[in-house]
Design a protein around this motif. Sequence first.
Motif, mmCIF file in Angstrom:
data_model
loop_
_atom_site.group_PDB
_atom_site.id
_atom_site.type_symbol
_atom_site.label_atom_id
_atom_site.label_comp_id
_atom_site.label_asym_id
_atom_site.label_seq_id
_atom_site.Cartn_x
_atom_site.Cartn_y
_atom_site.Cartn_z
ATOM 1 N N THR A 140 13.595 -35.595 -24.490
ATOM 2 C CA THR A 140 14.614 -36.588 -24.821
ATOM 3 C C THR A 140 14.015 -37.867 -25.398
ATOM 4 N N LYS A 141 12.870 -38.298 -24.866
ATOM 5 C CA LYS A 141 12.282 -39.567 -25.326
ATOM 6 C C LYS A 141 11.416 -39.395 -26.582
ATOM 7 N N GLU A 142 10.481 -38.455 -26.536
ATOM 8 C CA GLU A 142 9.530 -38.288 -27.633
ATOM 9 C C GLU A 142 10.127 -37.559 -28.834
ATOM 10 N N LEU A 143 10.891 -36.508 -28.556
ATOM 11 C CA LEU A 143 11.462 -35.719 -29.652
ATOM 12 C C LEU A 143 12.875 -36.154 -30.002
ATOM 13 N N GLN A 144 13.431 -37.069 -29.199
ATOM 14 C CA GLN A 144 14.790 -37.575 -29.380
ATOM 15 C C GLN A 144 15.778 -36.423 -29.536
ATOM 16 N N ALA A 145 15.706 -35.511 -28.588
ATOM 17 C CA ALA A 145 16.567 -34.328 -28.615
ATOM 18 C C ALA A 145 17.424 -34.291 -27.351
ATOM 19 N N GLU A 146 18.475 -33.534 -27.433
ATOM 20 C CA GLU A 146 19.385 -33.333 -26.304
ATOM 21 C C GLU A 146 19.055 -31.992 -25.674
ATOM 22 N N VAL A 147 18.903 -31.974 -24.347
ATOM 23 C CA VAL A 147 18.550 -30.745 -23.632
ATOM 24 C C VAL A 147 19.808 -30.097 -23.087
ATOM 25 N N GLN A 148 19.869 -28.772 -23.211
ATOM 26 C CA GLN A 148 21.020 -28.010 -22.700
ATOM 27 C C GLN A 148 20.485 -26.798 -21.942
ATOM 28 N N TYR A 149 21.192 -26.424 -20.875
ATOM 29 C CA TYR A 149 20.831 -25.257 -20.078
ATOM 30 C C TYR A 149 21.897 -24.195 -20.285
ATOM 31 N N ASP A 150 21.478 -22.973 -20.636
ATOM 32 C CA ASP A 150 22.414 -21.850 -20.749
ATOM 33 C C ASP A 150 22.471 -21.154 -19.405
ATOM 34 N N ASP A 151 23.667 -20.902 -18.916
ATOM 35 C CA ASP A 151 23.786 -20.214 -17.627
ATOM 36 C C ASP A 151 24.170 -18.769 -17.819
#
Length: 141
Positions: free
Chosen positions: A130-141
Amino acid sequence: MPVVVGDIMKLLCSISEERKMKAAVKHSGRGALVTGAVAFVGGLVGGPPGLAVGGAVGGLLGAWMTSGQFKPIPQILMELPPAEQQKLFNQVTAIVRHLEWMDAVQLTTLVMGSEALQQQLLAMLVNYVTKELQAEVQYDD
């Protein structure tokens, strides 16, 4: 215990794969460019009403273009340049420095056996993405 960057990357890939983690890099600049371009064309074609319609359509198109571009985190990790992998390596070794292992398989087995270590590594990985790559993390269930 020879600590190898590749072993650490494999460990992070295993953890993120087990949690089915994905990340979407935000392309807000591209979305803004599309919005501006469509608004400009709308203004040229339809005057002030065309500018308003072009801005609205461009905004929707820009938002659509930048959403849903998720890649699996293991793929992202393996595509990182060596300098970025080294950053992650340094952060992970600070967490697992007390463990003794011979290879990536043994390291992964040790970490997967400890929920506390998994949580520490996941928190570090999510923070990095989130900080370095400025990406949003998502978890698939």
